[in-house]
Design a protein around this motif. Structure first.
Motif, PDB file in Angstrom:
ATOM      1  N   ILE A 158     -10.547 -17.060  41.599  1.00  0.00           N
ATOM      2  CA  ILE A 158     -10.721 -16.706  40.186  1.00  0.00           C
ATOM      3  C   ILE A 158      -9.426 -16.172  39.598  1.00  0.00           C
ATOM      4  CG2 ILE A 158     -11.883 -15.080  38.628  1.00  0.00           C
ATOM      5  CD1 ILE A 158     -14.374 -15.356  40.427  1.00  0.00           C
ATOM      6  N   MET A 159      -8.744 -15.276  40.310  1.00  0.00           N
ATOM      7  CA  MET A 159      -7.515 -14.678  39.788  1.00  0.00           C
ATOM      8  C   MET A 159      -6.406 -15.714  39.612  1.00  0.00           C
ATOM      9  SD  MET A 159      -8.033 -11.612  38.927  1.00  0.00           S
ATOM     10  CE  MET A 159      -6.311 -11.345  38.479  1.00  0.00           C
ATOM     11  N   SER A 160      -6.449 -16.783  40.372  1.00  0.00           N
ATOM     12  CA  SER A 160      -5.429 -17.830  40.225  1.00  0.00           C
ATOM     13  C   SER A 160      -5.718 -18.745  39.038  1.00  0.00           C
ATOM     14  CB  SER A 160      -5.326 -18.665  41.507  1.00  0.00           C
ATOM     15  OG  SER A 160      -6.509 -19.406  41.728  1.00  0.00           O
ATOM     16  N   LYS A 186      -8.682 -20.568  38.542  1.00  0.00           N
ATOM     17  CA  LYS A 186      -9.634 -21.651  38.778  1.00  0.00           C
ATOM     18  C   LYS A 186     -10.997 -21.293  38.169  1.00  0.00           C
ATOM     19  CE  LYS A 186      -7.352 -23.168  43.031  1.00  0.00           C
ATOM     20  NZ  LYS A 186      -6.790 -24.386  42.428  1.00  0.00           N
ATOM     21  N   SER A 187     -11.824 -22.299  37.984  1.00  0.00           N
ATOM     22  CA  SER A 187     -13.115 -22.103  37.318  1.00  0.00           C
ATOM     23  C   SER A 187     -14.086 -21.345  38.214  1.00  0.00           C
ATOM     24  CB  SER A 187     -13.726 -23.460  36.959  1.00  0.00           C
ATOM     25  OG  SER A 187     -14.101 -24.163  38.134  1.00  0.00           O
ATOM     26  N   LEU A 188     -15.112 -20.790  37.575  1.00  0.00           N
ATOM     27  CA  LEU A 188     -16.144 -20.071  38.320  1.00  0.00           C
ATOM     28  C   LEU A 188     -16.883 -21.024  39.255  1.00  0.00           C
ATOM     29  CD1 LEU A 188     -17.230 -17.153  38.410  1.00  0.00           C
ATOM     30  CD2 LEU A 188     -19.046 -17.878  36.850  1.00  0.00           C
ATOM     31  N   GLU A 189     -17.065 -22.268  38.819  1.00  0.00           N
ATOM     32  CA  GLU A 189     -17.756 -23.267  39.651  1.00  0.00           C
ATOM     33  C   GLU A 189     -16.955 -23.552  40.921  1.00  0.00           C
ATOM     34  OE1 GLU A 189     -19.227 -23.193  35.705  1.00  0.00           O
ATOM     35  OE2 GLU A 189     -17.166 -23.584  36.404  1.00  0.00           O
ATOM     36  N   GLU A 190     -15.652 -23.668  40.772  1.00  0.00           N
ATOM     37  CA  GLU A 190     -14.813 -23.927  41.946  1.00  0.00           C
ATOM     38  C   GLU A 190     -14.815 -22.723  42.880  1.00  0.00           C
ATOM     39  OE1 GLU A 190     -10.373 -25.702  43.036  1.00  0.00           O
ATOM     40  OE2 GLU A 190     -11.018 -25.460  40.953  1.00  0.00           O
ATOM     41  N   ALA A 191     -14.800 -21.532  42.307  1.00  0.00           N
ATOM     42  CA  ALA A 191     -14.835 -20.318  43.125  1.00  0.00           C
ATOM     43  C   ALA A 191     -16.137 -20.245  43.914  1.00  0.00           C
ATOM     44  CB  ALA A 191     -14.679 -19.085  42.245  1.00  0.00           C
ATOM     45  N   GLU A 192     -17.257 -20.631  43.270  1.00  0.00           N
ATOM     46  CA  GLU A 192     -18.531 -20.591  43.987  1.00  0.00           C
ATOM     47  C   GLU A 192     -18.568 -21.634  45.101  1.00  0.00           C
ATOM     48  OE1 GLU A 192     -23.395 -20.718  43.372  1.00  0.00           O
ATOM     49  OE2 GLU A 192     -22.079 -20.865  41.613  1.00  0.00           O
ATOM     50  N   ARG A 193     -17.979 -22.797  44.868  1.00  0.00           N
ATOM     51  CA  ARG A 193     -17.930 -23.813  45.931  1.00  0.00           C
ATOM     52  C   ARG A 193     -17.155 -23.282  47.139  1.00  0.00           C
ATOM     53  NH1 ARG A 193     -17.152 -27.513  41.649  1.00  0.00           N
ATOM     54  NH2 ARG A 193     -14.901 -27.567  42.037  1.00  0.00           N
ATOM     55  N   GLU A 194     -16.004 -22.672  46.869  1.00  0.00           N
ATOM     56  CA  GLU A 194     -15.197 -22.106  47.958  1.00  0.00           C
ATOM     57  C   GLU A 194     -15.973 -21.009  48.682  1.00  0.00           C
ATOM     58  OE1 GLU A 194     -12.279 -22.895  49.100  1.00  0.00           O
ATOM     59  OE2 GLU A 194     -11.543 -24.327  47.609  1.00  0.00           O
ATOM     60  N   LEU A 195     -16.673 -20.181  47.916  1.00  0.00           N
ATOM     61  CA  LEU A 195     -17.442 -19.077  48.497  1.00  0.00           C
ATOM     62  C   LEU A 195     -18.572 -19.600  49.372  1.00  0.00           C
ATOM     63  CD1 LEU A 195     -18.096 -15.969  48.498  1.00  0.00           C
ATOM     64  CD2 LEU A 195     -19.633 -16.460  46.577  1.00  0.00           C
ATOM     65  N   LYS A 196     -19.380 -20.511  48.820  1.00  0.00           N
ATOM     66  CA  LYS A 196     -20.561 -20.990  49.540  1.00  0.00           C
ATOM     67  C   LYS A 196     -20.175 -21.729  50.812  1.00  0.00           C
ATOM     68  CE  LYS A 196     -25.070 -23.037  48.630  1.00  0.00           C
ATOM     69  NZ  LYS A 196     -25.964 -23.595  47.588  1.00  0.00           N
ATOM     70  N   GLN A 197     -19.051 -22.428  50.735  1.00  0.00           N
ATOM     71  CA  GLN A 197     -18.568 -23.179  51.899  1.00  0.00           C
ATOM     72  C   GLN A 197     -18.268 -22.240  53.072  1.00  0.00           C
ATOM     73  OE1 GLN A 197     -15.117 -25.579  51.034  1.00  0.00           O
ATOM     74  NE2 GLN A 197     -14.390 -25.482  53.153  1.00  0.00           N
ATOM     75  N   ARG A 198     -17.843 -21.007  52.768  1.00  0.00           N
ATOM     76  CA  ARG A 198     -17.395 -20.079  53.810  1.00  0.00           C
ATOM     77  C   ARG A 198     -18.407 -18.999  54.157  1.00  0.00           C
ATOM     78  NH1 ARG A 198     -12.933 -21.907  51.149  1.00  0.00           N
ATOM     79  NH2 ARG A 198     -11.087 -22.309  52.455  1.00  0.00           N
ATOM     80  N   LEU A 199     -19.409 -18.775  53.316  1.00  0.00           N
ATOM     81  CA  LEU A 199     -20.388 -17.722  53.591  1.00  0.00           C
ATOM     82  C   LEU A 199     -21.207 -18.046  54.844  1.00  0.00           C
ATOM     83  CD1 LEU A 199     -21.861 -16.869  50.069  1.00  0.00           C
ATOM     84  CD2 LEU A 199     -20.537 -15.328  51.537  1.00  0.00           C
ATOM     85  N   PRO A 200     -21.623 -17.031  55.586  1.00  0.00           N
ATOM     86  CA  PRO A 200     -22.539 -17.274  56.710  1.00  0.00           C
ATOM     87  C   PRO A 200     -23.877 -17.788  56.177  1.00  0.00           C
ATOM     88  CG  PRO A 200     -22.303 -14.929  56.289  1.00  0.00           C
ATOM     89  CD  PRO A 200     -21.280 -15.614  55.439  1.00  0.00           C
TER      90      PRO A 200
END
Length: 272
Positions: A226-228, A230-244
């Protein structure tokens, strides 16, 4: 007459002008510092290692802090926060588990005098003055601890302090005060932080670490995404990909918390 001379001598010895500009001097077991017209007093508190930190200007108190013990001596820094500026930097630690450090910065830039207090929360090290990647702009590097002991509302998912991520943020000196940087303002800087956070998340995943550790690294990735800019949608994709697995269903709620944290972060108190 003799009593008058003795009294005059004592008053002279203890007047603020006996303190050298930007240097410390012992006064009755305590310390004082003078920085231009700003007087800083450090008075020992009875019964412990604590002390009272008091800033005054022309006899008027402008800031008081109660510090648990002395972590660093006040110091004067030249060419900070900009060329031909001078700043007095003073740290105060409140005591308690993981808490809490404040940085008091008094600066003079020509005729401009400023006084800012920065809440460093759980941080225990000196702040850093770093290049931002934008020509001519430097910043203070601090840590955002808003996700310390983070819990997802309405669930039993939570992080211990050891698993909690602390994200790097930048403070910019502008018009006589420090302010938090804005989303996308230093995109290149946060792109580097995003890359490093992604590598850390990969290492943690390969080690099959506890879910809370994995979740903490995933939050860091989304924060820097987000700070870089990028969109909120992209941030959520990155997050969900890495969350347990146990955290994936609430990725939307977590990324909204992250977005809110990036916008609300403001550890600076400007003192007149």
């Amino acid at each position: 007459m003799a009593k008058f001379l003795i009294l005059a001598f004592l008053i002279f010895c203890f007047l603020p002008h006996s303190v050298a500009r930007g240097q410390a001097a012992k006064i009755a077991g305590d310390k004082t510092f003078r920085f231009n017209d700003l007087l800083v007093g450090m008075s020992a508190l009875p019964g412990n290692d604590g002390y009272l930190l008091e800033f005054s200007r022309q006899g008027r108190n402008i800031y008081t802090g109660e510090c648990a013990f002395r972590v660093r001596e006040p110091k004067v820094v030249s060419d900070f926060p900009a060329q031909k500026c001078r700043s007095l930097m003073t740290y105060c630690f409140s005591g308690g588990a993981h808490c809490c450090m404040s940085l008091i910065i008094a600066s003079e830039c020509g005729s401009l005098q400023t006084f800012n207090v920065i809440d460093l929360a759980h941080s225990d090290s000196d702040v850093k003055f770093v290049e931002t990647g934008t020509k001519g702009v430097k910043a203070l590097q601090v840590i955002d601890w808003q996700f310390a002991y983070y819990s997802v509302e309405g669930t039993e998912l939570e992080l211990s302090f050891a698993d909690s991520p602390g994200m790097t943020r930048l403070l910019v000196f502008e018009e006589g005060k420090w302010r938090p940087d804005r989303i996308g303002e230093f995109a290149g800087f946060y792109a580097g932080m995003l890359r490093d956070a992604g590598q850390t998340a990969q290492r943690v995943a390969r080690k099959r670490s506890d879910p809370e550790v994995v979740a903490g690294t995933a939050i860091s990735v989304a924060y820097y995404c987000i700070m870089s800019g990028k969109s909120l949608e992209e941030a959520e994709r990155e997050l969900k990909q890495r969350l347990p697995h146990s955290w994936k269903d609430v990725s939307g709620k977590i990324v909204r918390d992250i977005r809110r944290a990036t916008l609300e972060f403001n550890p600076v108190q400007v003192i007149d």
